[in-house]
Scaffold this motif. Structure first.
Motif, PDB file in Angstrom:
ATOM      1  N   VAL A  29       0.835  -1.201   0.000  1.00  0.00           N
ATOM      2  CA  VAL A  29       0.000   0.000   0.000  1.00  0.00           C
ATOM      3  C   VAL A  29       0.871   1.252   0.000  1.00  0.00           C
ATOM      4  O   VAL A  29       0.554   2.249  -0.644  1.00  0.00           O
ATOM      5  N   TRP A  30       1.991   1.191   0.718  1.00  0.00           N
ATOM      6  CA  TRP A  30       2.905   2.341   0.785  1.00  0.00           C
ATOM      7  C   TRP A  30       4.330   1.848   0.841  1.00  0.00           C
ATOM      8  O   TRP A  30       4.623   0.789   1.417  1.00  0.00           O
ATOM      9  N   SER A  31       5.230   2.607   0.238  1.00  0.00           N
ATOM     10  CA  SER A  31       6.663   2.326   0.352  1.00  0.00           C
ATOM     11  C   SER A  31       7.431   3.624   0.165  1.00  0.00           C
ATOM     12  O   SER A  31       6.933   4.583  -0.434  1.00  0.00           O
ATOM     13  N   SER A  32       8.644   3.640   0.711  1.00  0.00           N
ATOM     14  CA  SER A  32       9.473   4.833   0.581  1.00  0.00           C
ATOM     15  C   SER A  32      10.934   4.463   0.734  1.00  0.00           C
ATOM     16  O   SER A  32      11.294   3.634   1.576  1.00  0.00           O
ATOM     17  N   SER A  33      11.773   5.099  -0.093  1.00  0.00           N
ATOM     18  CA  SER A  33      13.220   4.979   0.036  1.00  0.00           C
ATOM     19  C   SER A  33      13.836   6.272   0.550  1.00  0.00           C
ATOM     20  O   SER A  33      15.060   6.404   0.612  1.00  0.00           O
ATOM     21  N   ASP A  34      12.985   7.233   0.919  1.00  0.00           N
ATOM     22  CA  ASP A  34      13.462   8.501   1.453  1.00  0.00           C
ATOM     23  C   ASP A  34      14.074   8.307   2.837  1.00  0.00           C
ATOM     24  O   ASP A  34      13.596   7.480   3.623  1.00  0.00           O
ATOM     25  N   GLN A  35      15.080   9.077   3.133  1.00  0.00           N
ATOM     26  CA  GLN A  35      15.767   8.951   4.419  1.00  0.00           C
ATOM     27  C   GLN A  35      14.800   9.068   5.595  1.00  0.00           C
ATOM     28  O   GLN A  35      14.888   8.296   6.551  1.00  0.00           O
ATOM     29  N   TRP A  36      13.883  10.027   5.502  1.00  0.00           N
ATOM     30  CA  TRP A  36      12.944  10.269   6.598  1.00  0.00           C
ATOM     31  C   TRP A  36      11.510   9.954   6.180  1.00  0.00           C
ATOM     32  O   TRP A  36      10.567  10.553   6.708  1.00  0.00           O
ATOM     33  N   GLY A  37      11.327   9.023   5.248  1.00  0.00           N
ATOM     34  CA  GLY A  37       9.997   8.682   4.766  1.00  0.00           C
ATOM     35  C   GLY A  37       9.062   8.286   5.894  1.00  0.00           C
ATOM     36  O   GLY A  37       9.437   7.496   6.771  1.00  0.00           O
ATOM     37  N   THR A  38       7.827   8.839   5.909  1.00  0.00           N
ATOM     38  CA  THR A  38       6.851   8.543   6.960  1.00  0.00           C
ATOM     39  C   THR A  38       5.481   8.254   6.368  1.00  0.00           C
ATOM     40  O   THR A  38       5.147   8.739   5.280  1.00  0.00           O
TER      41      THR A  38
END
Length: 230
Positions: A29-38
């Protein structure tokens, strides 16, 4: 002599089968490779939280606050690189809490260096309580060994120290656990009974993976997680 039996399959069936097999697995449903991904879900917040020096790439994914995981490829060097986690904020004094319990179920690799741990904050960031549920590789808690005890449904080796900003109490479980229930209020009460702090306010209850190294890329999966407050 027997003639060979020929099995005739309609072209339309073959095309449909190939189409199904070619479809990729359903994405999270959600994913992130950002350092501070929330991402916020169901009263919890998930954090990618790559904070250590020399970190490599890391991707967090989630279907819910209770079903999430991380792929991380951090180099085989010293120092914590990240603490991807799910957080629930409580914001109540110990004396006003009837109960605080948490359930967890994880799948972790037999490689790298990491700890699967709760990170619990009281009186803002004045006090940090870590509950190490399992660990692998050359990792260890901050501070010096104080004692061994049973509290909250588990047996621990207890360490105490400071990181320069706050007091840190680390409870390292005597033997790895990959699923179970923790009575968090009982641990806080144990600390209060020893006068290591007073009637503090329980803030964030975090659960995740404190990763030091995961060279080549390793997967960490939370199959279920929840915090119950009464």
């Amino acid at each position: 002599m027997f003639s060979k039996l020929r099995l005739l399959i309609p072209v339309s069936v073959i095309v449909a089968l190939v189409t199904v097999l070619a479809q990729p697995a359903q994405a999270a449903v959600w994913s992130s490779s950002d350092q501070w991904g929330t991402w916020t879900n169901g009263g919890y917040t998930l954090y990618n939280n790559i904070w250590g020096s020399g970190a490599g790439p890391q991707t967090i994914w989630a279907n819910s606050y209770s079903d999430w995981g991380v792929w991380a490829n951090h180099p085989d060097t010293g120092g914590v690189k990240s603490y991807p986690n799910a957080t629930r904020n409580v914001n109540r004094r110990i004396s006003s809490l009837g109960s605080v319990t948490s359930r967890f179920d994880v799948s972790v690799p037999n490689a790298g260096a990491y700890a699967t741990a709760y990170d619990i904050w009281c009186d803002g960031h004045t006090y940090e309580i870590m509950l190490w549920m399992n660990k692998y590789g050359p990792v260890g808690p901050l501070g010096s060994y104080q004692t061994s005890t049973s509290a909250g449904g588990h047996s621990w080796d207890v360490y105490r120290g400071s990181n320069g900003s706050n007091q840190v109490f680390s409870f390292v479980r005597q033997g790895n656990a990959y699923a179970g229930t923790v009575d968090i209020k009982a641990v806080l009460t144990w600390l209060r009974d020893r006068n290591w702090f007073g009637d503090v306010t329980l803030g964030d209850v975090q659960f995740g993976y404190e990763i030091t190294s995961s060279s080549g890329g390793l997967d960490f999966q939370t199959r279920s997680f929840s915090v119950s407050v009464g």
